[in-house]
Design a protein around this motif. Structure first.
Motif, short mmCIF file in Angstrom:
data_model
loop_
_atom_site.label_atom_id
_atom_site.label_comp_id
_atom_site.label_asym_id
_atom_site.label_seq_id
_atom_site.Cartn_x
_atom_site.Cartn_y
_atom_site.Cartn_z
N PHE A 190 -53.21 -32.45 -16.74
CA PHE A 190 -54.65 -32.18 -16.82
C PHE A 190 -54.90 -31.27 -18.02
CE2 PHE A 190 -54.20 -33.30 -12.31
CZ PHE A 190 -55.20 -34.27 -12.21
N ASN A 191 -55.78 -31.71 -18.89
CA ASN A 191 -55.97 -30.97 -20.13
C ASN A 191 -57.39 -31.22 -20.67
OD1 ASN A 191 -55.51 -29.55 -22.48
ND2 ASN A 191 -54.64 -31.31 -23.54
N PRO A 192 -58.19 -30.19 -20.90
CA PRO A 192 -57.86 -28.79 -20.68
C PRO A 192 -57.92 -28.43 -19.20
CG PRO A 192 -60.15 -28.96 -21.32
CD PRO A 192 -59.59 -30.36 -21.37
N ILE A 193 -57.35 -27.28 -18.88
CA ILE A 193 -57.53 -26.73 -17.54
C ILE A 193 -58.86 -26.00 -17.54
CG2 ILE A 193 -56.65 -25.01 -15.91
CD1 ILE A 193 -54.78 -27.38 -16.08
N LYS A 194 -59.71 -26.35 -16.58
CA LYS A 194 -61.02 -25.68 -16.51
C LYS A 194 -61.07 -24.79 -15.27
CE LYS A 194 -63.81 -28.81 -19.13
NZ LYS A 194 -64.81 -29.85 -19.16
N LEU A 195 -61.36 -23.53 -15.51
CA LEU A 195 -61.49 -22.59 -14.38
C LEU A 195 -62.96 -22.28 -14.14
CD1 LEU A 195 -58.71 -19.89 -15.02
CD2 LEU A 195 -58.54 -22.06 -13.78
N ILE A 209 -52.37 -23.88 -10.85
CA ILE A 209 -52.82 -24.06 -12.24
C ILE A 209 -51.65 -24.57 -13.09
CG2 ILE A 209 -53.64 -22.83 -14.29
CD1 ILE A 209 -55.22 -20.97 -12.35
N GLU A 210 -50.49 -23.97 -12.88
CA GLU A 210 -49.32 -24.41 -13.65
C GLU A 210 -48.98 -25.86 -13.35
OE1 GLU A 210 -48.09 -23.24 -16.30
OE2 GLU A 210 -49.61 -21.73 -15.91
N ALA A 211 -49.06 -26.22 -12.05
CA ALA A 211 -48.74 -27.61 -11.65
C ALA A 211 -49.75 -28.58 -12.26
CB ALA A 211 -48.75 -27.72 -10.13
N LEU A 232 -52.85 -26.91 -4.63
CA LEU A 232 -52.74 -27.79 -5.79
C LEU A 232 -51.31 -28.01 -6.25
CD1 LEU A 232 -54.50 -29.43 -7.70
CD2 LEU A 232 -54.79 -27.38 -9.11
N ALA A 233 -50.47 -26.99 -6.10
CA ALA A 233 -49.10 -27.12 -6.60
C ALA A 233 -48.44 -28.36 -6.00
CB ALA A 233 -48.29 -25.87 -6.28
#
Ligand code: SAM
Ligand code: SF4
Length: 336
Positions: free
Chosen positions: A160-165, A152-154, A109-110
């Motif tokens: 992207f907001n929120p980050i969903k895990l 995730i940081e990238a 993803l980065a």
């Protein structure tokens, strides 16, 4: 709920309307999560069997005439498919499509987050089952934890907001991850969704006693952080029940597919990477659409295949009954 006004809609015999198509773009993956794939010697689909981007776009265009308006790209690991952002941009530009999401393990993803965002990807779910690198390795049987964190940081930097895990919860393996994930949800803009382990592993080793149930997760979080309050969902068909902590800090979700099945409001169907329509993760039948795409099938014939597939959908998955039989295809081959 679909905004479609076409007379033909993907309504099954239980009255469920289907507007959500999950598209698997590959069965290949760069890790080997034990609940999804065999550890070694995986037999992947020959590349020529995978639907091309043009073929996927045609499936979607036909789907929109029947009310499909939301898509999610999955796999296997979708980011191993070359130039995936090009597919995203083709799909977001199809009239009638209002939302295109992606589920990824985050390892690549980065390098792709910004491209995906620029292509118009609306939602992103990143799968991460453990915040402890050792547990990550036990689950995935590969390295890659640091790359996921960078991914995730990238994703956050790309907007992207929120980050969903997504965190699959497995008894005997991930109990100690519950509180750290709760902490993460409280300290950052991350929504952590715990998913009950489903019988879709490649080695058919799933057992009910390995499922870490949603209620146990809630109990553990509440004993650490205080009461959780359910948040009403914007989407009646959402499989996750979201909660916020009573002090208003942090949000988590539970996908209780085993202990509290949501089949009654299911609005999803799927197309596998090799072009088979499936009306349920757990179904034993598939409808071939690739032969229509690669033969002289018309759009109308493809629409009929979709309607037939949905008409045959069963009421529910039956995991909690003695009748349940695990499907032949494991998760990575269906598309999660
Ligand atoms: N490779 C991508 C990923 O892992 O996010 C996309 C495909 S994966 C099959 C989609 C989601 O299904 C992931 O969140 C994964 O954790 C979840 N999953 C896979 N096998 C599962 C199982 N047996 N039970 C519950 N969730 C599972
Ligand atoms: Fe790969 Fe996703 Fe399956 Fe894990 S869950 S093996 S990342 S496809």
């Amino acid at each position: 709920m679909s905004s479609n006004t076409s007379p033909l809609q993907l309504i099954d015999s239980f009255g469920r309307m289907h507007n959500n198509l999950r598209i698997s773009v590959t069965d290949r993956c760069n890790i080997r999560c034990f609940y999804c794939m065999p550890a070694e010697n995986v037999e992947f689909m020959p590349r020529e069997h995978l639907l091309s981007f043009e073929e996927i776009a045609r499936v979607v265009r036909v789907g929109t005439t029947l009310g499909i308006d939301r898509l999610r790209l999955t796999g296997g690991e979708p980011l191993v498919r070359k130039d995936l952002h090009k597919l995203v941009s083709m799909l977001v530009n199809i009239p009638g499509i209002i939302d295109v999401g992606l589920t990824t393990n985050g390892i690549l993803l980065a390098e792709q987050a910004q491209q995906l965002r620029d292509a118009g990807l609306t939602r992103l779910n990143i799968s991460l089952d453990a915040l402890d690198p050792e547990v990550f390795r036990r689950v995935t049987r590969r390295d890659g934890y640091e790359q996921v964190l960078l991914g995730i940081e990238a994703a956050r930097a790309a907007g992207f907001n929120p980050i969903k895990l997504n965190a699959v919860s497995v008894r005997g393996m991930t109990e100690e991850q519950i509180v750290p994930f709760g902490q993460l949800a409280r300290e950052t803009d991350t929504v952590v969704r715990f998913i009950e382990f489903m019988p879709l592993d490649a080695d058919a080793q799933w057992q009910r006693d390995k499922v870490l149930f949603a209620q146990e997760i809630i109990d553990r979080l509440e004993s650490e952080f205080g009461p959780l309050r359910p948040i009403p969902s914007d989407h009646v068909n959402a499989p996750a029940q979201d909660f916020e902590f009573a002090d208003g800090i942090g949000r988590i979700g539970l996908i209780a597919s085993v202990s509290q099945p949501f089949c009654g409001s299911c609005n999803r169907f799927r197309v596998t990477a090799d072009g088979k329509l499936r009306n349920c993760l757990f179904s034993h039948e598939e409808t071939d659409i690739k032969s229509l795409l690669r033969g002289s099938g018309t759009d109308q014939e493809m629409a009929e295949a979709m309607l037939t597939c949905i008409a045959a959908k069963k009421e529910g998955h039956e995991i909690n009954t003695a009748r349940f039989i695990q499907p032949d295809r494991p998760m990575y081959s269906i598309g999660g």
